[in-house]
Design a protein around this motif. Sequence first.
Motif, PDB file in Angstrom:
ATOM      1  N   VAL B  39       0.840  -1.200   0.000  1.00  0.00           N
ATOM      2  CA  VAL B  39       0.000   0.000   0.000  1.00  0.00           C
ATOM      3  C   VAL B  39       0.876   1.252   0.000  1.00  0.00           C
ATOM      4  N   GLN B  40       1.921   1.239   0.811  1.00  0.00           N
ATOM      5  CA  GLN B  40       2.810   2.410   0.881  1.00  0.00           C
ATOM      6  C   GLN B  40       3.406   2.710  -0.491  1.00  0.00           C
ATOM      7  N   GLN B  41       3.887   1.680  -1.168  1.00  0.00           N
ATOM      8  CA  GLN B  41       4.454   1.867  -2.511  1.00  0.00           C
ATOM      9  C   GLN B  41       3.404   2.407  -3.468  1.00  0.00           C
ATOM     10  N   ILE B  43       0.611   4.147  -2.845  1.00  0.00           N
ATOM     11  CA  ILE B  43       0.201   5.532  -2.650  1.00  0.00           C
ATOM     12  C   ILE B  43       1.350   6.500  -2.941  1.00  0.00           C
ATOM     13  N   THR B  44       2.582   6.031  -2.827  1.00  0.00           N
ATOM     14  CA  THR B  44       3.716   6.886  -3.207  1.00  0.00           C
ATOM     15  C   THR B  44       3.702   7.120  -4.714  1.00  0.00           C
ATOM     16  N   THR B  45       3.562   6.042  -5.468  1.00  0.00           N
ATOM     17  CA  THR B  45       3.487   6.201  -6.925  1.00  0.00           C
ATOM     18  C   THR B  45       2.264   7.025  -7.304  1.00  0.00           C
ATOM     19  N   TYR B  47       0.999   9.417  -5.703  1.00  0.00           N
ATOM     20  CA  TYR B  47       1.301  10.838  -5.496  1.00  0.00           C
ATOM     21  C   TYR B  47       2.081  11.415  -6.673  1.00  0.00           C
ATOM     22  N   ARG B  49       1.860  10.652  -9.633  1.00  0.00           N
ATOM     23  CA  ARG B  49       1.006  10.786 -10.825  1.00  0.00           C
ATOM     24  C   ARG B  49      -0.262  11.578 -10.561  1.00  0.00           C
ATOM     25  N   MET B  66      -3.119  -0.304  -9.773  1.00  0.00           N
ATOM     26  CA  MET B  66      -1.743  -0.028  -9.363  1.00  0.00           C
ATOM     27  C   MET B  66      -1.343  -0.947  -8.214  1.00  0.00           C
ATOM     28  N   ASN B  69      -0.873  -4.599  -9.334  1.00  0.00           N
ATOM     29  CA  ASN B  69       0.354  -4.745 -10.115  1.00  0.00           C
ATOM     30  C   ASN B  69       1.601  -4.538  -9.277  1.00  0.00           C
ATOM     31  N   THR B  70       1.517  -3.711  -8.271  1.00  0.00           N
ATOM     32  CA  THR B  70       2.645  -3.591  -7.341  1.00  0.00           C
ATOM     33  C   THR B  70       2.856  -4.915  -6.627  1.00  0.00           C
ATOM     34  N   ASP B  73       4.350  -7.285  -9.168  1.00  0.00           N
ATOM     35  CA  ASP B  73       5.687  -6.838  -9.537  1.00  0.00           C
ATOM     36  C   ASP B  73       6.714  -6.962  -8.454  1.00  0.00           C
ATOM     37  N   LEU B 137      -5.641  -5.668 -14.547  1.00  0.00           N
ATOM     38  CA  LEU B 137      -4.339  -6.300 -14.739  1.00  0.00           C
ATOM     39  C   LEU B 137      -3.667  -5.909 -16.035  1.00  0.00           C
ATOM     40  N   GLY B 138      -4.417  -5.237 -16.898  1.00  0.00           N
ATOM     41  CA  GLY B 138      -3.833  -4.849 -18.175  1.00  0.00           C
ATOM     42  C   GLY B 138      -3.611  -6.041 -19.100  1.00  0.00           C
TER      43      GLY B 138
END
Lengths: 419, 171
Positions: B39-41, B43-45, B47, B49, B66, B69-70, B73, B137-138
Amino acid sequence: MHLDESNAGDLLRTLPGEPPLPPSIDIGRAMHAGRRRRRLRRAALTGGAVVLTVLAVTAVPVALRATSHKTDTTAESSSAPPSPAPASAPTSKEPTQKPTQELPAVAVPKSCTAEKLPVPDNVAQALVTAADPTGRFLYGRSYPTSGQHQLLLWTDGKATKIDIPGDDPTINAANTAGYAVATSLTDDHWAGYVYHGGTATKLPGGDAWANGINAGNTVVGVKVDPVSGLRQPAVWRTPASQPDLLALPADATNGEARAIDDDGTVVGFVYDNTKPDGRAYAWAPDGTGRALPSPDKSITDAYVAYTVRNGWATGIVGLRTTSVAGVRWNLHTNQVETIRSFTSRPSTANARGWMVGSDMQGRGLLVAGGQQVQLPDGYLHRPGGLTNIPQTISDDGRIIGGQSDDPAGVIHAMRWRCI
Amino acid sequence: MGDNSADQEYVEYVTARLPALRRLAYVLSGDSHRADDVVQQTITTLYTRWSKIRQAEHLDRYVRSMLVNTFIDERRLAWAKVRLFAEPPQREDPRSGDVEDRSVLRAALARVPRRQQAVLVLRFIYDLPVTEVAEILGVSTGTVKSQTSHGLTALRRLLGEQPLAALTKER
């Protein structure tokens, strides 16, 4: 009763949905980190390779001759003696080992400079995954959007995009003629590909991973049974051939071929599929298989070989323990040594047996013929952090490909050039 | 940056969505710490965008995408770095002991390839239609269907002989 779409919901909804611990998410930190990323993105340079660190680091030759370190088994500088096991352990007497080819003498590099490799479309994050033995061709990936990545080829430092069918393709190995092998997933079926000059050709013979290729364009990898998951070491004599399966010893159910030397020797590992580990294995050009010696007598089934070049194979020992260490074999003399300088896996040894990897401080390191050369950081290093990971080293030891983290933790594809 | 109202909007959005995001991350990973990392990653990304996507029509779906996929990934990038074991990604390590939910079902689900895990969670726990899962998922709807089928096959194999009734009772 059979699990299927009609009852999967009932089953899966029994999983707990609420995390038991209180949240540790910090919105302020997310904004702060986000701002830093935005600043770094704007500051990133485009175009040709940018020399980030002109720090010429002088090589620190550290004598690693085993003879003078007989009793010093705790030497931090990895005096490459064999395992602590006495008597029967082979010594590493490098100068007398006979390589496949006689190579002209080349001095170990004295210093290197780090350069960030350019990335098409200004993508922030990228890394190097493979190289040809000359270092002219570096292969890697960038990560344009979450969940997607773009394959890349750098030719003499200039970037181009590569496309290989399927999801998650990764280039695993390459030769000097510009051929490379990759594996990707399409609708849950693995396929190996040979890439050359803009075209990717699927390897015949069903689900497979393509792991290695030699100068003669012979490909090795794994034939995978999509139903049972059975893995068999396989060789494709040419990229258009059906795979030949390599023989497994009687006590192994599965095996993987990971790399192939120019003389046709294949290395990899074999295992019993009721256990996760394996033992390193080599197949001679005529297909005869043999186990490679373990560097540690107490470990008989948790060491594997991943690479080979000019008779030098590398791998690791101590799988799934906390003290994994690198291993290097000389396939002609059958000598084996533990490499303790790296916290990462050692790279493919080049034709001279030189390797690169990350040290305990998070810096890149070249281990060459009894000497160690510290590589300059791309940006910084953090102990235990694998901040700089050199992955590939050319036969002359002059071009090294890999990756470095920047202060925000973004990974950058790097090339070190050495003199 | 200077745009206070955009920042304010971001904070409000994330604060309101946080419980739902944590639940999704937890059901995917089975571990509180890992869930919070994901979740932290995310919401950082988000921000980085935010200015571009704050007006997006399906913002929730985008953010969910997101996050998923995080999660998928996270291991690939970690794997690329930490090549100590250097197994190909499809040979998943069994999770280390920090998984809180130690049920047989959780253990089995954790050994299903990550993307298939995500598909099973989105389709059967969140009841999302195939088309929406595909967007998140794209990938194509065909891929979602085959990933569902392969995921269930894998889960079935991993659960082995366990009677389903016993599993649905187990908690």
